[in-house]
Design an enzyme around this catalytic site. Structure first.
Site, short mmCIF file in Angstrom:
data_model
loop_
_atom_site.label_atom_id
_atom_site.label_comp_id
_atom_site.label_asym_id
_atom_site.label_seq_id
_atom_site.Cartn_x
_atom_site.Cartn_y
_atom_site.Cartn_z
N GLU A 273 -0.79 18.37 2.05
CA GLU A 273 0.28 17.41 1.73
C GLU A 273 -0.30 16.50 0.66
O GLU A 273 -1.02 15.56 0.95
CB GLU A 273 0.69 16.65 2.99
CG GLU A 273 2.06 16.02 2.90
CD GLU A 273 2.04 14.77 2.03
OE1 GLU A 273 2.47 14.87 0.85
OE2 GLU A 273 1.59 13.74 2.51
N CYS A 307 3.60 8.87 0.24
CA CYS A 307 3.72 10.13 -0.49
C CYS A 307 5.18 10.44 -0.79
O CYS A 307 5.49 11.17 -1.74
CB CYS A 307 3.07 11.27 0.29
SG CYS A 307 3.62 11.37 2.00
#
Length: 517
Positions: A273, A307
């Site tokens: 990720e 993110c």
């Protein structure tokens, strides 16, 4: 562009934060004397709230990481034989302890990361939610049964524990990312070596202490979760170990470029990720009240350090001026400062490097034809803490800077005329994590989530790009890395599949009609 210091901020003292951290750690069962004792490797525990050092945490070297891997592997050999529903008891108990110590963990998140109270508490709630999900999952690790072409035969799939899972977490979600991985890994029969971000060691210590309590309370073996605060160099032992079949890593695209080939070289698995250059398309038909709220939270929340933070707003040309005016007015009154204050919506950047990256990106945006409409100034606090005003930059086109992720609160606004143009702009970046469209036109919504629409792993309609629920699988495409964490069928990444053929007949026919006699 403005980079001058503006109004002074009222912040808690470093000593009050140190005392709050000490109390919260003790409540969670951490022996603070170990943190305060002399150590062979010392990791500075710094708070972005004041910019000062609170403690020195015991760091880990390569030998310590190797020992953690060995301990986790030995525990796995025992844990994998425990029935999955019984493994779920441990995760259930962990969820109970997290509920009991929700404020303690949230205190440490705010101290180490600078998250405002509601976001810190929300992160712990996310941990509790994934524990609930994993407990139910512990009774549903099911495989398929399939018909065989041979009489008296049956085909089935079974799923088995994989082994040691290496979890590499980032500072911005210092607890939740660990829980996404660990709750699933534990019910799947795996064990964990957790390489925490060195910027968030206290939070990791508290979470690990609660896990150990849950394991003891449920009669589970020791060393199911092993915490190491290692440097990037010493973490290579974890990345390269054949005893660690899965590495789940959260961080920068650069980090992923280093990890992925090393793990692949030994035929290991990865869940990565990495970067997210997330965008929202705002259609001409959009409800601008909803769009404004969704954009402001996604772009300015967590001081732009998610993110899934919204980095780009791609707005229909006919409504761009009105939407920009709405967002700008909200930005001008965003409360910035002490994350422990009830009224604060934007806390500090994690450190000075983040501030430097932000100012450099703003300068480059101006060089490339952008206009800073609001924000960019640093609030006067102290020499070592960095409170900034979230910025909005109107860009004439999709420039180089717009294609890069800057981990700070910068929102680039671009305009479009047709939906095809908007989707092309949206997809014209290396990253592919989260996306959204604001529209009241069902056709536009369906086109955006279709195969030739957004190319991201998360595609939303009439909400922003951040704030994912644990029920859905989380992750992205392209340089975001691939792989999924959290909900849906993400559990399959933590297990190995076996295809079984069972012959219950008195014959031994071969498949495909092959005769070997």
């Amino acid at each position: 562009m403005s980079t001058q210091l503006s109004e002074n901020l009222s912040l808690p003292t470093t000593e009050s934060l140190r005392e709050l951290a000490r109390t919260s750690l003790e409540h969670c069962g951490v022996d603070v004397s170990v943190i305060e004792a002399d150590k062979k490797i010392a990791v500075d525990v710094r708070t972005p709230v004041t910019g000062e050092v609170l403690f020195q945490f015991p760091g880990a070297d390569a030998q310590d990481v190797e020992q953690a891997i060995d301990s986790a592997h030995e525990a796995f050999l025992q844990w994998r034989t425990v029935p999955a529903p019984v493994r779920g008891f441990l995760v259930k108990r962990l969820g109970e302890l997290l509920t009991e110590h929700k404020r303690d963990i949230a205190n440490l998140i705010s101290i180490e990361v600078g998250k405002i109270r509601s976001e810190a508490l929300g992160e712990v709630q996310e941990m509790i939610d994934i524990c609930d999900f994993a407990v139910g999952l512990s009774r549903q690790l099911d495989g398929r049964t399939m018909p065989s072409e041979r009489p008296g035969h049956r085909l089935q799939e079974t799923w088995h524990p994989l082994g040691v899972v290496g979890v590499v977490s980032a500072f911005n979600f210092p607890a939740a990312v660990w829980s996404w991985n660990t709750a699933l890994a534990i019910v799947c029969g795996d064990t964990v070596v957790w390489k925490t971000a060195q910027l968030a060691t206290l939070t990791a210590a508290a979470c690990s202490a609660l896990f150990d309590r849950a394991a003891a309370d449920s009669g589970a073996p020791a060393n199911l979760n092993n915490l190491v605060a290692a440097s990037a160099a010493d973490t290579q032992v974890l990345i390269d170990s054949p005893k660690v079949p899965l590495i789940s890593a959260t961080g920068s695209e650069r980090m992923g470029e280093q990890i992925a080939p090393r793990v692949a070289a030994r035929f290991g698995r990865t869940i990565l990720e990495l970067g997210g250059n997330n965008a929202a398309v705002v259609a001409e038909s959009a409800d601008l009240d909803i769009a404004t709220s969704g954009i402001v939270f996604s772009a300015a929340g967590t001081a732009g350090q998610r993110c899934t933070t919204m980095r780009r707003a791609i707005v229909h040309a006919d409504i761009a001026d009105e939407l920009i005016d709405r967002i700008t007015r909200v930005y001008k009154r965003l409360p910035i400062g002490d994350p422990f204050s009830d009224g604060t919506l934007v806390g500090p950047l994690i450190d000075g490097r983040s501030y430097e990256n932000m100012t450099a990106a703003l300068a480059k945006a101006v060089e490339q034809g952008g206009e800073v409409l609001v924000g960019g100034a640093r609030r006067d606090s102290s020499a070592d803490s960095y409170y900034v005003e979230p910025a909005i930059v109107r860009m004439p086109a999709q420039s180089d800077i717009v294609k890069q992720e800057t981990f700070a609160p910068i929102l680039y606004v671009l305009t479009y005329n047709t939906l095809d143009e908007a989707i092309a702009l949206h997809n014209d970046v290396p990253q592919g994590l989260s996306s959204s469209i604001f529209t009241t036109d069902q056709r536009e919504a369906e086109l955006f989530i279709a195969a030739d629409g957004s190319d991201c792993g998360i595609v939303n309609v009439n909400i922003g790009t951040s704030g994912a629920e644990i029920g859905g699988a989380f992750g992205g495409e392209k340089t975001t890395g691939g792989g999924r964490e959290s909900g849906s069928d993400a559990w399959r990444a933590y297990m190995r599949r076996a295809t079984n053929t069972i012959n219950y007949s008195r014959e031994l026919p071969l498949a495909q009609g092959v005769s070997f006699a």
